[in-house]
Scaffold this motif. Structure first.
Motif, short mmCIF file in Angstrom:
data_model
loop_
_atom_site.label_atom_id
_atom_site.label_comp_id
_atom_site.label_asym_id
_atom_site.label_seq_id
_atom_site.Cartn_x
_atom_site.Cartn_y
_atom_site.Cartn_z
N UNK A 269 49.90 29.34 50.37
CA UNK A 269 48.74 30.15 49.92
C UNK A 269 48.77 30.25 48.41
N UNK A 270 47.72 30.83 47.87
CA UNK A 270 47.64 30.98 46.41
C UNK A 270 47.11 32.39 46.12
N UNK A 271 47.68 33.03 45.11
CA UNK A 271 47.21 34.37 44.72
C UNK A 271 46.84 34.35 43.25
N UNK A 272 46.05 35.34 42.87
CA UNK A 272 45.64 35.45 41.46
C UNK A 272 46.87 35.56 40.56
N UNK A 273 47.90 36.24 41.06
CA UNK A 273 49.12 36.39 40.25
C UNK A 273 49.76 35.02 39.96
N UNK A 274 49.58 34.05 40.87
CA UNK A 274 50.11 32.71 40.61
C UNK A 274 49.39 32.07 39.42
N UNK A 275 48.07 32.26 39.38
CA UNK A 275 47.29 31.67 38.28
C UNK A 275 47.67 32.35 36.97
N UNK A 276 47.87 33.67 37.03
CA UNK A 276 48.30 34.40 35.83
C UNK A 276 49.65 33.86 35.37
N UNK A 277 50.53 33.57 36.33
CA UNK A 277 51.87 33.03 36.02
C UNK A 277 51.75 31.69 35.30
N UNK A 337 40.76 26.15 42.50
CA UNK A 337 41.59 27.33 42.79
C UNK A 337 40.78 28.42 43.50
N UNK A 338 39.51 28.55 43.13
CA UNK A 338 38.64 29.60 43.68
C UNK A 338 38.66 29.58 45.20
N UNK A 339 38.57 28.38 45.77
CA UNK A 339 38.48 28.26 47.23
C UNK A 339 39.81 28.57 47.91
N UNK A 340 40.90 28.52 47.15
CA UNK A 340 42.22 28.78 47.75
C UNK A 340 42.60 30.26 47.66
N UNK A 341 41.92 31.01 46.81
CA UNK A 341 42.29 32.41 46.62
C UNK A 341 41.84 33.26 47.80
N UNK A 342 42.61 34.30 48.13
CA UNK A 342 42.13 35.22 49.17
C UNK A 342 40.91 35.98 48.66
N UNK A 343 40.07 36.44 49.59
CA UNK A 343 38.82 37.10 49.20
C UNK A 343 39.08 38.31 48.29
N UNK A 346 39.35 37.11 44.86
CA UNK A 346 38.05 36.65 44.34
C UNK A 346 37.19 37.86 43.95
N UNK A 347 37.26 38.91 44.79
CA UNK A 347 36.48 40.13 44.48
C UNK A 347 36.97 40.75 43.17
N UNK A 348 38.30 40.70 42.95
CA UNK A 348 38.84 41.25 41.70
C UNK A 348 38.29 40.51 40.50
N UNK A 349 38.23 39.17 40.63
CA UNK A 349 37.71 38.38 39.50
C UNK A 349 36.21 38.68 39.32
N UNK A 350 35.49 38.78 40.45
CA UNK A 350 34.05 39.09 40.33
C UNK A 350 33.84 40.42 39.61
N UNK A 351 34.79 41.33 39.76
CA UNK A 351 34.71 42.63 39.07
C UNK A 351 34.74 42.48 37.56
N UNK A 352 35.21 41.33 37.07
CA UNK A 352 35.23 41.07 35.62
C UNK A 352 34.28 39.93 35.28
N UNK A 353 33.20 39.87 36.04
CA UNK A 353 32.29 38.73 35.95
C UNK A 353 31.77 38.47 34.52
N UNK A 354 31.38 39.54 33.85
CA UNK A 354 30.77 39.35 32.52
C UNK A 354 31.80 38.77 31.54
N UNK A 355 33.04 39.31 31.61
CA UNK A 355 34.08 38.78 30.72
C UNK A 355 34.37 37.32 31.07
N UNK A 356 34.47 37.06 32.37
CA UNK A 356 34.82 35.71 32.80
C UNK A 356 33.76 34.70 32.37
#
Ligand SMILES: Cc1cc2nc3c(=O)[nH]c(=O)nc-3n(C[C@H](O)[C@H](O)[C@H](O)COP(=O)(O)OP(=O)(O)OC[C@H]3O[C@@H](n4cnc5c(N)ncnc54)[C@H](O)[C@@H]3O)c2cc1C
Length: 487
Positions: A269-277, A337-343, A346-356
């Protein structure tokens, strides 16, 4: 194999080019037949608009409407970063953004590159034994016809049968969030700016809904036309796009598709923390402080956007790689990576949509400098916390969280949500779904359910919130060409 490409914009050009370059060239003087006299099937492109090969983004417009990326990432050929730069050649010198040190051409000129690439691909496919035809008509339906697929178009009663279909229909059109359509003075879709700004008096008070790249296009185009009235950028967040930094030679070594795939496989699996790492590792290599970088990103939307713009203009040649890595990998590694992340991630990233989106799709320095000059002169202001826009006595009354203003003209610069089905393709997409050839993805877009159906561009189901860029389209087109050629 007979192939239908529905839509004739940049995605279709990428696909045609990839089809033409993936087959061995066997020169022939007889169109539609290869050197051995064999026919290699048909390729039919359907495009109803006058902007064949250019699509919505790259048709004729003002010279101030520029591509918003450097040449190395505007190549429509996935495995050749220099393809567009080579086409541009010495003309690039006439369009140099001095601060950026890269040429940035009018989008209409980039459209010529797309048209030229498509024409060469059509010729090459002909030499390889394929019959290529462009049909200036809108496809309204795709249905099953035994082992084939049957296409209907709007303009003629003829049903065309093919073996494979690629949907390259682009994205949606700007939504009218404040119900202003029909009011004189309101422009729901700003492009082409050469036409829409023609209707704006030089001294009009203009309010632009949005503060993203489209809003930047509107402002620099107004300035290029010598606009003298006030301009206000209205948005909920008040966040402007970040500013491009000069490209550096270094390519990401940790934030790569290969590393993400390895992690996914090793951990199941893949988590956002992995991408941050991975990003931490990337910055560690150049001795940059990850926490400082993250804090700067987190402050987007909480600090003064004008100060941020000024800082970023000063940082165009800052050698630190943090923003550059995020910008590039958002388009390259991001979709995978987006498709591998748990929902939940993905929701956490969407919460920072404007910055992203502002990091992933920055504005070009020449436009940033122009915006800064207009902000400094007081002609341009930013108003966050947009609440309502109503008509009063023939003018627009705008209410924001803490102010109210009156405008003569309102230009909509709100982008459609990615994966929105374009109006011209609603019936077509419905027919594909009804025939069981594809399914609607719960988060937007469509997912093929039949190996004969392919999708290239924003309509690809389950994609992230970032709209397709040219390198993203080129990569998808290359994969789709391989699948079509293998069929
Ligand atoms: C204004 C704008 C500027 C952009 N600038 C940049 C940039 O500088 N750099 C970058 O990397 N990316 C940029 N992008 C993002 C991306 O490059 C473009 O969106 C790209 O042109 C998308 O190409 P496309 O072929 O997927 O869609 P489109 O260009 O929209 O083409 C789709 C085509 O499909 C046709 N069509 C729709 N329905 C049907 C149907 N039923 N039958 C037949 N044909 C149909 C339409 O007429 C249209 O021509 C920009 C996007 C926009 C909107």
């Amino acid at each position: 194999m007979d192939i239908a490409i529905i839509g004739g914009g940049a995605a279709a050009v990428g696909l045609l080019d990839a089809l033409a370059t993936s087959a061995p060239a066997t020169a022939s003087s007889v169109p539609g037949k290869d050197a051995a006299g064999r026919t290699g099937g048909t390729v039919t492109i359907f495009e109803p608009s006058p902007w064949l090969w250019r699509g919505r983004a790259y048709g004729p417009d003002l010279d101030a409407v520029l591509v918003n990326a450097p040449p190395a990432i505007m190549s429509i050929r996935a495995d050749d970063f220099g393809h567009y730069a080579a086409w541009l050649g010495e003309r690039g010198a006439d369009h140099l953004d001095r601060l950026f040190d890269r040429p940035l051409v009018p989008r209409a000129l980039y459209g010529e590159y797309l048209a030229n690439t498509a024409e060469k691909a059509v010729a090459a496919l002909g030499e390889q034994g394929r019959q290529v035809e462009v049909v200036a008509d809108r496809v309204t339906e795709v249905a099953r016809a035994g082992a084939r697929l049957a296409l209907r178009t709007e303009g003629d009663a003829q049903v065309r049968e093919v073996g494979q279909v690629a949907l390259c229909v682009g994205g949606g059109t700007p939504p009218d969030l404040y119900g202003l359509a029909g009011h004189p003075g309101f422009t729901v879709d700003p492009y082409p700016l050469a036409d829409t700004l023609e209707r704006v008096a030089a001294d009009a008070d203009v309010a632009v809904i949005g503060s993203g790249l489209t809003a930047v296009d509107v402002v620099v185009s107004l300035a290029a036309r010598g606009h003298a009235g006030r301009i206000t950028l209205l948005s909920r967040s008040g966040v402007l796009p970040h500013v491009w930094q000069r490209p550096v030679e270094r390519r990401p070594r940790h934030v790569t598709i290969e590393r993400v795939a390895e992690l996914h496989q090793a951990q199941g699996g893949l988590a956002l923390t992995d991408l941050v790492g991975l990003l931490r590792a990337e910055l560690a290599e150049t001795g940059e402080d990850f926490d400082d970088f993250a804090a700067e990103l987190r402050s987007t939307g909480h600090d003064d956007p004008v100060d941020r713009l000024r800082r970023q203009i000063a940082a165009v040649d800052d050698p630190r790689i943090g923003r550059r890595v995020l910008q590039v990998t958002a388009h390259t590694v991001g979709p995978y990576a987006w498709r591998l992340l748990p929902e939940a991630d993905r929701a956490r990233i969407r919460g920072h949509l404007r910055t992203a989106t502002s990091v992933a799709s920055p504005m070009v320095p020449v436009n940033a400098v122009q915006l800064m000059a207009l902000l400094d002169s007081g002609q341009l202001t930013l108003a966050a916390g947009l609440d309502t826009i109503e008509m009063r006595d023939g003018r627009f009354r705008v209410r924001t969280r803490d102010s109210e203003l009156i405008a003569d003209v309102v230009v909509n610069a709100v982008n459609p949500s990615p994966q929105a089905v374009p109006a011209a393709a609603q019936g077509l997409v419905q027919s594909v779904v009804d025939a069981g050839l594809a399914t609607m993805h719960p988060f937007g877009g469509v997912t093929p359910a039949d190996p004969r159906v392919h999708v290239v561009g924003d309509l690809v189901g389950g994609g992230s919130f970032i709209t397709s860029s040219i390198p993203g389209l080129a990569a998808q087109a290359s994969r789709t060409a391989r699948a079509l050629s293998a069929a």
